[in-house]
Motif scaffolding. Structure first.
Motif, PDB file in Angstrom:
ATOM      1  N   GLN A  31       0.852  -1.185   0.000  1.00  0.00           N
ATOM      2  CA  GLN A  31       0.000   0.000   0.000  1.00  0.00           C
ATOM      3  C   GLN A  31       0.888   1.235   0.000  1.00  0.00           C
ATOM      4  N   LEU A  32       0.870   1.964  -1.084  1.00  0.00           N
ATOM      5  CA  LEU A  32       1.724   3.148  -1.190  1.00  0.00           C
ATOM      6  C   LEU A  32       1.106   4.316  -0.441  1.00  0.00           C
ATOM      7  N   GLN A  33       1.965   5.062   0.215  1.00  0.00           N
ATOM      8  CA  GLN A  33       1.531   6.218   0.982  1.00  0.00           C
ATOM      9  C   GLN A  33       1.073   7.317   0.020  1.00  0.00           C
ATOM     10  N   PRO A  34      -0.024   7.990   0.340  1.00  0.00           N
ATOM     11  CA  PRO A  34      -0.463   9.079  -0.550  1.00  0.00           C
ATOM     12  C   PRO A  34       0.524  10.235  -0.530  1.00  0.00           C
ATOM     13  N   ASP A  35       0.480  11.049  -1.567  1.00  0.00           N
ATOM     14  CA  ASP A  35       1.325  12.240  -1.583  1.00  0.00           C
ATOM     15  C   ASP A  35       0.911  13.164  -0.446  1.00  0.00           C
ATOM     16  N   PRO A  36       1.883  13.928   0.091  1.00  0.00           N
ATOM     17  CA  PRO A  36       1.544  14.849   1.188  1.00  0.00           C
ATOM     18  C   PRO A  36       0.476  15.851   0.768  1.00  0.00           C
ATOM     19  N   VAL A  37      -0.429  16.132   1.692  1.00  0.00           N
ATOM     20  CA  VAL A  37      -1.472  17.123   1.440  1.00  0.00           C
ATOM     21  C   VAL A  37      -0.856  18.512   1.536  1.00  0.00           C
ATOM     22  N   GLU A  38      -1.173  19.364   0.580  1.00  0.00           N
ATOM     23  CA  GLU A  38      -0.522  20.680   0.519  1.00  0.00           C
ATOM     24  C   GLU A  38      -1.059  21.658   1.566  1.00  0.00           C
ATOM     25  N   ALA A  78      10.831   4.466  -0.576  1.00  0.00           N
ATOM     26  CA  ALA A  78       9.791   5.190  -1.320  1.00  0.00           C
ATOM     27  C   ALA A  78       8.770   5.788  -0.366  1.00  0.00           C
ATOM     28  N   GLN A  79       8.405   5.034   0.667  1.00  0.00           N
ATOM     29  CA  GLN A  79       7.473   5.552   1.667  1.00  0.00           C
ATOM     30  C   GLN A  79       8.056   6.777   2.364  1.00  0.00           C
ATOM     31  N   VAL A 119       3.487   9.322   7.716  1.00  0.00           N
ATOM     32  CA  VAL A 119       4.599   8.897   8.566  1.00  0.00           C
ATOM     33  C   VAL A 119       5.216   7.647   7.968  1.00  0.00           C
ATOM     34  N   ALA A 120       6.529   7.567   7.947  1.00  0.00           N
ATOM     35  CA  ALA A 120       7.215   6.371   7.447  1.00  0.00           C
ATOM     36  C   ALA A 120       8.244   5.914   8.461  1.00  0.00           C
ATOM     37  N   ILE A 121       8.404   4.591   8.531  1.00  0.00           N
ATOM     38  CA  ILE A 121       9.449   3.993   9.358  1.00  0.00           C
ATOM     39  C   ILE A 121      10.565   3.525   8.444  1.00  0.00           C
ATOM     40  N   LEU A 122      11.785   3.889   8.768  1.00  0.00           N
ATOM     41  CA  LEU A 122      12.930   3.491   7.949  1.00  0.00           C
ATOM     42  C   LEU A 122      14.017   2.914   8.847  1.00  0.00           C
TER      43      LEU A 122
END
Length: 927
Positions: free
Chosen positions: A224-231, A423-424, A337-340
């Protein structure tokens, strides 16, 4: 298989060995047909001997219960007939079936013959992320009722339900996964291939198309790809009223906390000014939301990411799963939010697919492959830390981790878990990582943390010191080195070198003389390696140690090393690597014509070549580099030399490593250092100085209101023996007694904190021998299998549980509510004077004319003490007792420093007997 009868059996016995006279006391069987429970049978059995007390306590079966029961001879015929033409199933079949067979043999019956299955093996395969596969644990996790564990009738029924659940899980798997596992199922220990065949038949007639990703025949859960940030951008709540409104609308149970809004503003101002600040925020402030909220608004304002780093994977997940939803409720918006994590946390899908097509797997490899195949159909992250594999499976797992040498291509990156995590992270407003990742990224050829980051929050900042030192840690293990040597061998040893030579030969590459040279270098290197290790062992054996223990720890600088031999090992390693790489280059031009098996051998050669490069670097770093700024020591056990030999090298100064990361960011980004424990009484800059932060970095402290700790009590047990005046065995006996009495009164929910793994182990062994806590789940670091996080989750799942841990368990553990009632501190958490890193640091301070006890040992112990207490009260409604068993807290002049470091809570100095009475009264009041 339709219409097959499955007999799910459980027995209770007087012990584990029929050969030593142990007998059955209960037999139960549940019959399953067409995946439904059909009938049950259960009987007590008269064993003809007294049932041992601990068995009565475990099973709740007494001599009275079996007094009028039939002897085994009277029911053996019925049992034998019932089991005929059935598949025998049990939870640990090897025990139940072997005991039943032994009983049949004893009375002259023929042995039962038929297929057998084991729900332990099935559960491990189908639920590869479960924390435990004990019947009580796995049934609880799967929502299966087990009212009376260790009673054969209840256990058999629960096992039957688990068996049916396992079949349902098989049928849920993608057809590709089932096909792979079915092919391997014939190599497993039990006859489970028919289960996968039945599921395969059903899948093949189904018309439903499964929504999956497929990589070379391996089924993967769709990412499930994260949506683009809301502006859209909302402004940071500057005033108290704005903050109150935002919190109260977002959180139903919002209660304004002293200092929380002030901490938020301090962080916001630091971000805006691109400054640096250290913040000590005690439990009860709401530290996490205090930095998450300004981080979110700052990221939106700048159109970049705020990076939040913490210490452990557990804390990363807690941030993501518990705190971020609160943030989203408060700001009334979805937060990206992404975990890396570092690459080695993720599965290397290309490498796994290569090995999936290999032949001649060991059982451990085969089983680990099956577990991974199941897991790949369910995991979004590909984080191998989710898996619970056996120790043998761990070897395979290490082979399929991502590393610096992992292949990179666009085809793989579409499915690659590390690429997915990257990518996330590109689309995240807030990026969560761990301290170790920051150090890894600094040395990456193409750092991830370039101009995307606008500010940093370093949570658990005191642990950044440990992470900084761990970045350069090196460990030499004799057994690991011999394992690598054993994988390679020479051409006449029928190992990888022999196979690789045959591949080259079949490709028409003439390399006979090169392989002769390679074999010579390997032999020289192996011989010199053994000579170097023998020299080390002899060096250690000549050193007289004060203790008579078989385990020895010696600083390397105290030994007379044979550097000529150490250099020769390095010389032969380098020469071997040069030749091995040359051979790899020779085959690369003709490899297009190779079969898969040949390509796999070449890939294995590349893998072990890389391992040899890593080992060579280890050798140089540990034995041939400068020891300044490092502590280097040897550990071995005289009972198993040289197999136990390890050499460790750790830095003792973290400041350079910290500054390597942050010097380039200072003035360009806001940097927040925060922790619940940065200071000790009289030394507010203890951790800040270890981090090497500039003197101008301000330290701010925010403490919870006094009523936050109103549910806490401190007990100092003043009649415990003084360990300096009694034997360790006597002290451990007293500790075990104190723990048992406390646990029985509080009904578990207890942490027991040690400074020594050996003392922890001996105490737990003694407690288990008494059987006085038989009804409790005991989880012990270093004894119970599983990671630190798995042990903590296990502890939280059970009401009547006790967790035994050492220093590493004391920090970053959040157990709110009544899941934790008591923390028992066995000894004040001083480092052992003989602990090598501490010893090196202390000697260094002494040479500078600094008192190492008051400037280092005492502050470090007080910080750990505060961390231990910090586990207890995590919210204003929590209630709990902090129990100290170490009399030094009252008998030594420095004891009052430990007490000063705690919040102002009620303290009692009492005998163990009086404490138990007080606890009983306190507990009954609060149940």
């Amino acid at each position: 298989m339709q219409n097959v009868n499955y007999a799910i059996v459980d027995i209770e016995t007087t012990g584990h060995s029929p050969a030593k006279g142990d007998r059955m006391i209960q037999f139960a069987v549940v019959f399953v047909r067409d995946w439904k429970i059909q009938t049950t049978y259960s009987t007590f059995i008269q064993p003809g001997k007294k049932i041992p007390f601990f068995i009565q306590d475990l099973t709740n079966i007494s001599d009275e219960d079996v007094k009028d029961a039939p002897i085994f001879e009277a029911v053996a015929g019925d049992i034998f007939d019932m089991l005929q033409d059935c598949v025998f199933v049990a939870h640990n079949t090897n025990f139940d079936l072997s005991f039943v067979q032994a009983e049949f043999k004893r009375i002259g019956f023929p042995l039962w013959k038929g297929k057998k299955m084991d729900t332990v093996e099935l559960s491990r395969l189908l639920f590869p992320t479960s924390f435990s596969y004990k019947l009580q644990d796995i049934t609880l996790e799967r929502g299966i009722q087990l009212a009376n564990a260790h009673r054969a009738d209840d256990d058999a029924y629960a096992t039957a339900e688990l068996f049916i659940e396992c079949m349902k899980e098989i049928e849920k798997l993608p057809i590709q996964t089932i096909e792979h596992i079915h092919k391997r199922s014939f190599q497993l220990k039990h006859d489970i291939s028919s289960l996968f065949f039945e599921a395969l038949q059903k899948k093949r007639v189904m018309s439903k198309v499964e929504d999956l990703d497929i990589y070379k025949g391996i089924a993967l859960l769709k990412k499930q790809l994260q949506p683009d940030p809301v502006e859209s951008f909302t402004y940071y709540p500057e005033t108290k009223n704005q903050k109150r409104l935002m919190f109260s609308e977002g959180l139903q149970d919002f209660k304004e906390r002293q200092g929380q809004f002030q901490m938020m503003d301090a962080i916001w101002q630091t971000f805006q000014g691109k400054n640096e600040i250290a913040i000590e925020a005690s439990t009860g402030i709401g530290k996490t939301l205090s930095y998450l909220i300004p981080s979110y608004f700052h990221a939106k304002q700048q159109g970049k990411k705020v990076l939040i780093s913490t210490y452990t994977s557990h804390l990363m997940e807690q941030l993501h799963e518990v705190e971020v939803p609160k943030l989203e409720a408060i700001v009334n918006s979805k937060v990206n939010v992404a975990i890396l994590k570092g690459a080695r946390h993720y599965l290397d899908l290309h490498r796994f697919e290569e090995l999936l097509r290999a032949e001649d797997e060991s059982y451990d490899d085969t089983f680990a492959i099956c577990q991974i195949l199941v897991w790949l159909a369910r995991t979004q992250t590909g984080d191998v830390g989710e898996l619970n594999v056996s120790s043998g499976g761990q070897f395979f797992l290490d082979k399929v981790r991502k590393n610096a040498f992992s292949i990179k291509s666009s085809e793989i990156n579409v499915h690659d878990f590390h690429s997915y995590a990257l990518a996330q992270s590109q689309k995240a407003d807030i990026l969560i990582t761990n301290h170790a990742m920051l150090f890894t990224d600094k040395h990456r050829l193409e750092p991830l943390l370039t101009n995307q980051i606008t500010s940093f929050v370093i949570d658990e900042a005191h642990q950044f010191v440990q992470a900084a030192n761990a970045r350069d840690e090196r460990i030499f293990s004799y057994t690991q080195w011999k394992y690598v040597f054993g994988q390679l061998g020479t051409r006449d040893q029928d190992q990888l070198t022999s196979s690789f030579a045959r591949v080259l030969g079949r490709q028409g590459v003439e390399v006979t003389s090169t392989f002769e040279e390679l074999d010579r270098m390997y032999t020289h290197c192996s011989d010199k390696f053994d000579e170097a290790v023998l020299s080390l062992v002899q060096n250690v054996s000549r050193k007289k140690t004060a203790k008579s223990h078989s385990k020895q720890t010696i600083l390397l600088e105290e030994l007379d090393l044979d550097f000529d031999v150490l250099n020769e090992v390095y010389h032969y390693l380098q020469r071997w690597l040069t030749i091995a790489e040359n051979l790899l280059d020779r085959i690369s031009t003709s490899q297009l014509e190779s079969s898969h098996s040949e390509k796999l051998i070449v890939a294995e050669w590349q893998y072990w070549l890389n391992e040899m490069k890593i080992k060579t670097g280890e050798w140089v770093d540990i034995f041939l580099s400068s020891l300044s700024e490092h502590s280097v020591w040897i550990e071995l056990d005289r009972r198993s030399v040289p197999g136990s030999l390890h050499v460790y090298k750790k830095p003792i100064d973290s400041t350079r490593a910290v500054n390597e990361i942050f010097d380039e960011w200072r003035g360009k980004a806001g940097i927040i250092w925060t922790s619940g424990t940065l200071s000790v009484p009289g030394n507010s800059r203890f951790i800040v100085n270890q981090l090497g932060l500039p003197e101008e970095v301000q330290i701010k402290t925010y403490s919870a209101s006094r009523d936050f700790y109103q549910g806490a009590n401190l007990f100092i047990v003043d009649d415990m023996p003084d360990i300096q005046h009694v034997s360790q065995s006597d002290f451990i006996e007293a500790v075990a007694d104190a723990v048992i009495q406390t646990v029985l009164v509080t009904e578990g929910r207890c942490f027991v904190l040690f400074t020594s793994q050996e003392m922890l182990r001996r105490t737990v062994d003694l407690i288990q021998d008494t059987n006085l806590l038989e009804g409790y789940m005991l989880f012990a670091q270093g004894m119970t299998s599983g990671s630190r996080m798995k042990l903590l989750k296990s502890f939280q799942r059970f009401r009547k549980s006790v967790l035994f841990g050492t220093n590493s368990f004391w920090e970053g553990v959040d157990v709110p509510g009544d899941a934790l009632s008591a923390v028992i501190m066995v000894r004040l958490p001083f480092s052992s004077p003989e602990e090598p890193v501490f010893k090196t640091q202390a000697e260094r301070l002494t040479k500078q004319g600094i008192n190492s006890f008051t400037s280092f040992a005492l502050p470090e112990a007080i910080l750990r003490f505060r961390q231990g207490f910090g586990r207890l009260i995590r919210s204003s409604t929590d209630r709990g007792v902090f129990i100290v068993l170490d009399r030094r807290i009252e008998s030594k002049s420095y004891g009052k420093e430990f007490i000063r470091a705690l919040p102002d809570i009620p303290m009692k100095k009492v005998s163990l007997e009086d404490m138990v009475l007080d606890l009983e009264h306190w507990y009954n009041e609060n149940v």
